[in-house]
Write a protein that holds these residues in place. Structure first.
Motif, short mmCIF file in Angstrom:
data_model
loop_
_atom_site.label_atom_id
_atom_site.label_comp_id
_atom_site.label_asym_id
_atom_site.label_seq_id
_atom_site.Cartn_x
_atom_site.Cartn_y
_atom_site.Cartn_z
N HIS A 46 0.83 -1.21 0.00
CA HIS A 46 0.00 0.00 0.00
C HIS A 46 0.86 1.26 0.00
CE1 HIS A 46 -3.29 2.74 1.00
NE2 HIS A 46 -2.47 3.25 1.91
N GLU A 50 0.95 3.89 -3.03
CA GLU A 50 0.47 5.26 -2.82
C GLU A 50 1.56 6.28 -3.16
OE1 GLU A 50 -2.17 7.78 0.42
OE2 GLU A 50 -1.50 5.74 0.89
N ALA A 167 -9.67 -0.38 -2.81
CA ALA A 167 -10.20 0.05 -1.52
C ALA A 167 -11.43 -0.78 -1.14
CB ALA A 167 -10.56 1.53 -1.56
N LYS A 168 -11.49 -1.16 0.12
CA LYS A 168 -12.64 -1.92 0.61
C LYS A 168 -13.71 -0.97 1.11
CE LYS A 168 -9.83 -5.90 1.97
NZ LYS A 168 -9.39 -6.78 3.10
N GLY A 169 -14.90 -1.08 0.51
CA GLY A 169 -15.97 -0.18 0.87
C GLY A 169 -15.74 1.21 0.30
N PHE A 170 -16.54 2.16 0.76
CA PHE A 170 -16.42 3.54 0.28
C PHE A 170 -15.33 4.26 1.06
CE2 PHE A 170 -17.40 8.05 0.51
CZ PHE A 170 -17.52 8.37 -0.84
N GLN A 171 -14.28 4.65 0.36
CA GLN A 171 -13.20 5.40 0.98
C GLN A 171 -12.94 6.65 0.15
OE1 GLN A 171 -9.67 3.26 2.17
NE2 GLN A 171 -10.80 1.37 2.55
N ILE A 172 -12.82 7.77 0.83
CA ILE A 172 -12.69 9.05 0.15
C ILE A 172 -11.30 9.27 -0.42
CG2 ILE A 172 -12.06 10.35 2.21
CD1 ILE A 172 -14.37 11.52 -0.65
N GLU A 173 -10.26 8.72 0.23
CA GLU A 173 -8.88 8.98 -0.19
C GLU A 173 -8.60 8.58 -1.63
OE1 GLU A 173 -4.27 8.22 1.33
OE2 GLU A 173 -5.87 6.86 1.92
N PRO A 174 -8.94 7.34 -2.07
CA PRO A 174 -8.69 6.98 -3.47
C PRO A 174 -9.45 7.88 -4.45
CG PRO A 174 -9.16 5.03 -2.16
CD PRO A 174 -9.49 6.21 -1.31
#
Length: 203
Positions: A46, A50, A167-174
């Motif tokens: 990761h 990133e 990303a698992k689920g809703f993540q704002i960073e990606p």
């Protein structure tokens, strides 16, 4: 900004390569000493991925920063591009050597897992760019060199999409990474008249 540009002109390019080459070794050390948590391989993947995306963004930002803010990083653009590939390659190596480990699984994962397919596509697009990031290629390819290096645009989008899909689920960073890349591409591809208008507004 002129003062900052003067300071940047004094910074040797080799120092940029040296400093940017160090973080993967630091993260590897953290992984070996328990500093990356309970899943050090995943964390290492990761962090390197990133960082690769961050340097892709910095590379895309070089032209807009000069055009709209007057910050000149052009002499470091090649170093940023080469080190971006370096981070992508490190990210890929961690996945291949430490995560997958079984060569028989590699192709199966690339085909069956869409986020890996997208990530590999981004990597493949970057290969000819790093291979031609030298003065000899610039001279030999001429005008074709600029066209070839526009492959960084789809590579950056694919890299960000890879992060979003991972990303698992809703993540704002990606999504932020993807949005920043799309904005930078819009600024780079903006018609000259529109770019001049924005530049006047910012100045």
């Amino acid at each position: 900004m002129n003062h900052l540009n003067t300071l940047l002109r004094k910074l040797p390019v080799w120092a940029v390569y040296l400093v940017l080459a160090l973080p993967p070794f630091w993260y590897l050390y953290l992984g070996l000493t328990g500093g990356l948590g309970v899943e050090p391989i995943k964390a290492l993947e990761h962090e390197l991925g990133e960082l690769a995306l961050i340097f892709l963004i910095i590379g895309l930002a070089v032209t807009p920063l000069r055009r709209f803010l007057g910050l000149n990083l052009m002499r470091f653009r090649r170093a940023i591009g080469v080190m971006t590939f370096y981070y992508v390659a490190c990210h890929l190596l961690v996945w291949l050597v430490l995560d997958v480990q079984d060569p028989a699984r590699i192709w199966a994962d690339i085909v069956k897992r869409p986020y890996i397919t997208v990530g590999m596509a981004a990597f493949v697009l970057l290969v000819p760019l790093v291979a031609t990031s030298n003065n000899l290629s610039v001279r030999k390819l001429g005008a074709k060199w600029r066209k070839l290096h526009k492959l960084v645009y789809p590579a950056a989008i694919l890299g960000a999409v890879h992060f979003v899909m991972l990303a698992k689920g809703f993540q704002i960073e990606p999504l932020i990474y993807l949005a920043v890349i799309m904005v930078l591409l819009a600024l780079r591809l903006m018609p000259r008249a529109a770019a001049q208008y924005v530049q006047r507004k910012l100045s």
